[in-house]
Design an enzyme around this catalytic site. Sequence first.
Site, PDB file in Angstrom:
ATOM      1  N   TYR A   1     -15.852  -7.367 -21.748  1.00 21.66           N
ATOM      2  CA  TYR A   1     -16.342  -6.680 -20.549  1.00 21.66           C
ATOM      3  C   TYR A   1     -17.580  -5.855 -20.893  1.00 21.66           C
ATOM      4  O   TYR A   1     -18.575  -5.849 -20.147  1.00 21.66           O
ATOM      5  CB  TYR A   1     -15.237  -5.789 -19.987  1.00 21.66           C
ATOM      6  CG  TYR A   1     -15.649  -4.930 -18.816  1.00 21.66           C
ATOM      7  CD1 TYR A   1     -15.693  -5.449 -17.529  1.00 21.66           C
ATOM      8  CD2 TYR A   1     -15.967  -3.580 -18.994  1.00 21.66           C
ATOM      9  CE1 TYR A   1     -16.050  -4.658 -16.451  1.00 21.66           C
ATOM     10  CE2 TYR A   1     -16.325  -2.787 -17.927  1.00 21.66           C
ATOM     11  CZ  TYR A   1     -16.367  -3.318 -16.655  1.00 21.66           C
ATOM     12  OH  TYR A   1     -16.723  -2.532 -15.586  1.00 21.66           O
TER      13      TYR A   1
ATOM     14  N   SER B   1     -21.985  -0.304 -16.698  1.00 22.53           N
ATOM     15  CA  SER B   1     -20.948   0.562 -17.248  1.00 22.53           C
ATOM     16  C   SER B   1     -21.451   1.201 -18.530  1.00 22.53           C
ATOM     17  O   SER B   1     -22.238   0.588 -19.265  1.00 22.53           O
ATOM     18  CB  SER B   1     -19.685  -0.247 -17.549  1.00 22.53           C
ATOM     19  OG  SER B   1     -18.735   0.538 -18.245  1.00 22.53           O
TER      20      SER B   1
END
Length: 243
Positions: free
Chosen positions: A155, A141
């Site tokens: 995350y 990501s």
Amino acid sequence: MRQPITIVTGGSRGIGAAVCERLAADGHDIVLGYRSDEAAAGKVAAAVRAAGRACLTVRVDTSDESGVDELFDTAARQLGPVTGLVNNAGISGPNGRLADADAEGMRRALEVNVLGYLLCARRAVRDMTRTGGGALVNISSAAATLGSPGQYVHYAAAKAAVDALTVGLSKEVAPDGIRVNCVAPGTVWTDFHEDPGRPARVALGVPMGRAGQPAEIAGAVSWLLSPDAGYTTGAVLRVAGGM
């Protein structure tokens, strides 16, 4: 050339579903790993088969070692030696400031987003070393470098670990004929988001002025698995609209 047989974890929705459909269009047989939504997995499998490719669906918790082994054993037993892995299964965990996050939610997110990737990569490398090589693509990501403050710092930290996994493992297994690369999406229109309106709001700060589509991520994954990327390993390919 061997028939491409690719495992896609988290393949029942969002980016994973788009990857399954794109790889099928590009000639891959698919082993679709999913966690809970059997109906969604079946819908994606039907699309893969409509494209003329084989598709197995396997329920799996990628953070469980025995489950990962069963996923790969099923693939080899029913389709043949696995040539590709797309490490995609992931969860966001708690949303909000780190100070307010509960430990159990963070622990579960790290188990899926980091340990799950490690277990799947480990098994893939073991098999591919024995069967003649292959390719792995990890889904990371843009959060790995942006940090996601106020949303899910844990995350972002997990995705930074995925980037490190990609670089280190690529060097470790290159002599075995195994390539390891990574795609780092920005904000994409999927049901991953706790707030469905988030992609539209985030788009205001994206240089390209919009959130991405799952098919755009799938195209990058397909290229990294293809012979056209035969000299590419250890890459973290950012597909984030300029973020």
